[in-house]
Write a protein that holds these residues in place. Structure first.
Motif, PDB file in Angstrom:
ATOM      1  N   THR A  23       0.804  -1.087   0.079  1.00 14.13           N
ATOM      2  CA  THR A  23       0.052  -0.131  -0.122  1.00 14.13           C
ATOM      3  C   THR A  23       0.803   1.126  -0.066  1.00 14.13           C
ATOM      4  N   ASP A  24       2.097   1.077  -0.201  1.00 12.44           N
ATOM      5  CA  ASP A  24       2.899   2.422  -0.273  1.00 12.44           C
ATOM      6  C   ASP A  24       2.893   2.906  -1.678  1.00 12.44           C
ATOM      7  N   ALA A  25       2.877   4.086  -1.588  1.00 12.82           N
ATOM      8  CA  ALA A  25       2.708   4.866  -3.023  1.00 12.82           C
ATOM      9  C   ALA A  25       3.749   5.999  -2.965  1.00 12.82           C
ATOM     10  N   THR A  26       3.910   6.186  -4.445  1.00 12.35           N
ATOM     11  CA  THR A  26       4.994   7.403  -4.834  1.00 12.35           C
ATOM     12  C   THR A  26       4.144   8.438  -5.566  1.00 12.35           C
ATOM     13  N   TYR A  27       4.100   9.715  -4.936  1.00  9.38           N
ATOM     14  CA  TYR A  27       3.648  10.688  -5.610  1.00  9.38           C
ATOM     15  C   TYR A  27       4.286  11.342  -6.862  1.00  9.38           C
ATOM     16  N   VAL A  28       3.339  11.466  -7.799  1.00 10.71           N
ATOM     17  CA  VAL A  28       3.569  11.869  -9.099  1.00 10.71           C
ATOM     18  C   VAL A  28       3.334  13.112  -9.469  1.00 10.71           C
ATOM     19  N   LEU A  29       2.139  13.801  -9.295  1.00  5.73           N
ATOM     20  CA  LEU A  29       1.807  14.954  -9.618  1.00  5.73           C
ATOM     21  C   LEU A  29       0.421  15.424  -9.078  1.00  5.73           C
ATOM     22  N   SER A  30       0.141  16.689  -9.250  1.00 10.41           N
ATOM     23  CA  SER A  30      -1.232  17.349  -8.812  1.00 10.41           C
ATOM     24  C   SER A  30      -2.267  17.341  -9.784  1.00 10.41           C
ATOM     25  N   THR A  31      -3.347  16.566  -9.900  1.00 16.74           N
ATOM     26  CA  THR A  31      -4.508  16.765 -11.072  1.00 16.74           C
ATOM     27  C   THR A  31      -5.638  16.129 -10.277  1.00 16.74           C
ATOM     28  N   PRO A  32      -6.814  16.602 -10.776  1.00 13.68           N
ATOM     29  CA  PRO A  32      -8.008  16.372 -10.347  1.00 13.68           C
ATOM     30  C   PRO A  32      -8.681  15.123 -11.222  1.00 13.68           C
ATOM     31  N   SER A  33      -7.959  14.651 -12.171  1.00  9.22           N
ATOM     32  CA  SER A  33      -8.443  13.585 -13.061  1.00  9.22           C
ATOM     33  C   SER A  33      -7.884  12.412 -13.071  1.00  9.22           C
ATOM     34  N   GLN A  34      -8.442  11.491 -13.731  1.00 18.52           N
ATOM     35  CA  GLN A  34      -7.913  10.182 -14.021  1.00 18.52           C
ATOM     36  C   GLN A  34      -6.622  10.422 -14.994  1.00 18.52           C
TER      37      GLN A  34
END
Length: 198
Positions: free
Chosen positions: A139-150
């Motif tokens: 369940t660890d995750a890497t932040y990619v970028l900000s976006t409100p969308s798919q």
């Protein structure tokens, strides 16, 4: 309401048996079957005939993705992304809500080419939306970028919305990071409520 499919070489679409009341369909990796949500269940059906098969309970399923390894990821109106074997089983948690950001849901999972890593968007009242990359089994995750969308990944490019513009940007499926300049693909893209999809 049911699902229809049409071969691009054919003039007419045909209904898919067993897909009555279906919502949010998505393809199997070989395009030989469809998965969809209906009557609070996640179901799958082969396009060459046969009944729809229940994969698992999914009371409020709204999006899914099916990997070449036989795993389905799906999201609901709230809560984490879940994963289940396409042949059926009990869903298990694939992502973790970020308590610091007060996330209320992880949405729109999309597998990358290896069938293990995937993208998803976290939504919260504290931010517009954050895209993360994760992998089955953690369940660890890497932040990619900000976006409100798919966001969708294809041939080395990540596609997502920035404001009302459709953007592409180089993305590495190995490092799970964007690694180049953005390109505007289309402007003034409409949105449908808080669950906009590319």
């Amino acid at each position: 309401r049911r699902i229809y499919v049409r071969d691009l070489q054919q003039a007419h679409a045909r209904p898919v048996s067993g897909t009555e009341y279906a919502d949010h369909p998505f393809w199997s990796p070989d395009s030989a079957a469809l998965a969809f949500f209906a009557n609070s269940k996640l179901k799958r059906v082969a396009l060459n005939g046969g009944p729809a098969v229940i994969v698992c309970d999914a009371p409020s399923g709204v999006a899914g993705t099916w990997s070449k390894t036989g795993t389905i990821l799906f999201s609901a109106a709230s809560g984490p992304v879940l994963h289940v074997n396409a042949s059926g089983g009990t869903p298990e948690q694939a992502t973790r809500l970020n308590a610091r950001d007060e996330d209320d849901g992880n949405h729109w999972p999309a597998f990358l080419a290896d069938g293990v890593h995937f993208l998803y968007t976290a939504r919260s009242n504290r931010h517009e939306g954050k895209l993360y990359a994760a992998a089955i089994g953690s369940t660890d995750a890497t932040y990619v970028l900000s976006t409100p969308s798919q966001a969708l990944f294809s041939q080395g490019l990540l596609y997502y919305l920035r404001g009302n513009n459709l953007i592409s940007q180089p993305f590495s499926g190995k490092s799970l990071r964007v690694n180049g300049d953005t390109t505007a693909i289309a402007e003034q893209i409409g949105r449908a409520s808080c669950r906009e999809r590319v």
